[in-house]
Write an enzyme that holds these catalytic residues in place. Structure first.
Site, short mmCIF file in Angstrom:
data_model
loop_
_atom_site.label_atom_id
_atom_site.label_comp_id
_atom_site.label_asym_id
_atom_site.label_seq_id
_atom_site.Cartn_x
_atom_site.Cartn_y
_atom_site.Cartn_z
N GLU A 35 98.59 -30.93 -36.42
CA GLU A 35 98.17 -31.48 -38.26
C GLU A 35 99.73 -30.50 -39.11
O GLU A 35 99.17 -29.66 -39.99
CB GLU A 35 96.88 -30.51 -38.85
N GLU A 83 91.21 -39.67 -33.06
CA GLU A 83 90.45 -39.48 -33.38
C GLU A 83 89.62 -39.84 -33.79
O GLU A 83 89.20 -39.29 -35.17
CB GLU A 83 90.60 -37.88 -33.84
#
Length: 570
Positions: free
Chosen positions: A343, A446
């Site tokens: 991220e 995800e």
């Protein structure tokens, strides 16, 4: 569920002549003005292919509205949607172009589009707010595309599209904004056609014995699809027999939910424990599942353990090296993928403390310690069109910067935590832009779709999966869990807690069956059998009056017909 109203698909609900009619300022000081510039060809992203007849390519009107004298980020402009035009449970796209002007050329600002429903229409209106898209726009840098979506649960009394978001004092410009209902059935038809081109190949099986095999019956059944699906697992889930059964029957890959993260393996400085990660990795080995390593580092401050935050610069640099050497030396060759610094579009913990060079260093060291592993960037909201911090363009810029620093970025991970609605064209547009990032394969890492209505959840999940499967740059999809009570996000599960496969789960299984080939027929006079099948591993069963013979073979990707000599003689 049948729709209560007739829906006009692909029709702009806020069509205008480019003037001020229909537009209203938002903000006590905001002023609106109409302008025009030379026509420019514009492309609304998300077409299945460049040759797709339904691709929305058109010349812009050249006419735009400017909202100036804005005193607040919420100030901008709005346009009412005609009463009764919006139908519940239908996905609407919001597309158009926005720009900004003001001081600070080269700076970027976020411009957002949203839908206000059931407000009173005034500047102080209250009501429900739906995000419909966002763009990261450079001052003086021209036009940026808005490409978002929304869906309503009930018919609104009043609805208006709002454009706002840049700082006070920055003028916001809007050109050719459109709101229209997406035609789900037409989109799925396009995706099926594209899937056939991307994931299938013509195959000619040549059986030993030639003409002597003519007239034999043959069945070709696919054993394994080259496109992998995976799921998140955790130490609690693998103790549930129903979870294990569904996972082993339907997934090829696993990723650990938390057990490999640094805050799990070393919650206190020097107290290193890989017991949980070892248990999950042994589980994967026992059932023949490949594993993704998630994650070596996490760039977001809130996901870094306190003892790491307390370190000075030199100690932090040493701890980073210790983490790299400890993890990758221990598991060298056992994880096929690693998310290196999770991220980075949303966090800069290590870069802020150690400099921008630490990010490519992480990749370089990981590649040296485990050269067989493919190293990924991984981030969220990239597919959604609503986060100016996570646009596909910013992600490509990040990958380019890492590579300039010597990072071997081997894959682009897009997490895929989706909220309803899901508009396929928005996903396709993002995937197209990411595919330009140096040819790196894309994985959805995800995936979950959070929607309380399980029927809509099934529809939205199908859209994401079909868009991914039809895109040539996507190499795999990993779900962030699938079972009620064993998932991070609510209202996203495919299997109820008691093991019942719900409507969303049934849709997933239906797609898996659809994407597996099974062909039957008769061997022709030249001893050949032709079929078109998905890439993967197959078994052919040939039956004649004298017996049966089985033979396995593989269909790899390729543009031309594949001819295989099976050397079958009975």
């Amino acid at each position: 569920m049948a729709l209560a109203h007739e829906v006009a698909f692909e029709v702009n609900l806020i069509e205008d002549d480019g003037g001020l009619a229909g537009w209203a300022p938002v903000g006590t000081r905001t002023a609106l003005s109409a302008h025009a510039e030379r026509d420019t060809t514009m492309l609304i992203s998300g077409a299945v292919s460049a040759a797709e007849p339904n691709e929305r390519i058109r010349r812009s009107s050249g006419r735009y509205i400017v909202a100036s004298r804005r005193a607040d980020e919420e100030d901008g402009l709005r346009r009412a949607v005609p009463a009764g035009a919006l139908v519940p449970r239908v996905t609407y796209r919001v597309v158009g172009w926005v720009s900004v002007q003001g001081q600070g050329d080269g700076r970027h600002h976020a411009v957002r589009v949203g839908l206000r429903v059931d407000g009173d229409g005034g500047d102080d209106e209250r009501g429900s707010w739906l995000d419909c898209g966002a763009a990261r726009v450079e001052v003086g840098g021209g036009w940026a595309e808005i490409n978002g979506a929304f869906r309503l649960r009930a018919s609104p009394r009043v609805a208006a599209v709002h454009v706002h978001g840049a700082p006070a004092g920055v003028d916001v410009k809007v050109m050719d904004l459109q709101v229209y209902a997406t035609d789900r059935k037409a989109r799925l038809t396009q995706l099926k056609e594209q899937t056939d081109k991307v994931r299938k190949r013509d195959v000619i099986l040549k059986l030993g014995g030639g003409a002597t095999m003519a007239g034999a019956s043959i069945r070709v059944a696919q054993l394994e699809n080259r496109f992998p699906f995976g799921s998140c697992i955790n130490k609690t889930a693998i103790r549930n027999p129903k979870f294990v059964d569904f996972f082993c029957d339907n997934f090829d890959w696993a990723v650990f939910e938390n057990e490999l993260k640094w805050y799990s393996t070393e919650p206190q400085r020097g107290q290193i424990n890989y017991r949980d990660a070892d248990e999950l990795l042994d589980f994967c080995h026992r059932y023949g599942k490949s594993a993704r390593g998630h994650c070596i580092f996490w760039a977001v401050d809130g996901d870094v353990q306190q003892w790491v935050k307390d370190l000075g610069r030199d100690d932090l640099a040493a701890a980073v090296q210790g983490r790299l050497h400890g993890l990758l030396s221990r598991y060298a060759g056992r994880f096929r993928h690693y998310d290196v610094n999770n991220e980075m579009l949303h966090g800069r913990f290590y870069r802020d403390r150690l400099g921008d060079g630490v990010a490519p260093l992480m990749f370089r060291e990981a590649a040296r310690l485990d050269p067989a592993a493919r190293l990924f960037v991984n981030d969220y909201n990239v597919l959604r069109g609503n986060d100016p911090n996570a646009t596909p363009e910013k992600y490509v810029e990040l990958v380019d910067a890492l590579r300039r620093g010597g990072a071997a970025v081997g894959g682009i991970g897009v997490q895929g935590h989706m909220d309803s609605p899901v508009a396929g064209q928005v996903i396709r547009a993002a995937l197209d832009k990411l595919a330009a990032a140096g040819g790196a394969p894309i994985w959805i890492t995800e995936l979950d779709v959070s929607e309380p209505d399980v029927g809509l959840r099934a529809d939205d999940l199908e859209v994401v999966l079909r868009e991914a499967y039809a895109h040539p740059a996507v190499e795999g999809v990993v779900l962030w869990g699938f079972m009620e009570g064993q998932m991070w996000r609510r209202d996203a599960y495919l299997v109820d807690a008691d093991g019942t496969v719900n409507e969303a789960g049934q849709r997933f299984l239906q797609l898996q069956r659809e994407w597996r080939s099974d062909a039957r027929g008769i061997v022709d006079g030249d001893g050949r059998f032709k079929f078109r099948g998905f890439h993967g591993t197959y078994v052919a069963q040939v039956t004649t009056a004298t017996g049966k013979m089985l033979k396995t073979f593989t269909v790899e990707k390729g543009d031309n017909s594949l001819e295989l000599d099976l050397d079958i003689e009975i």
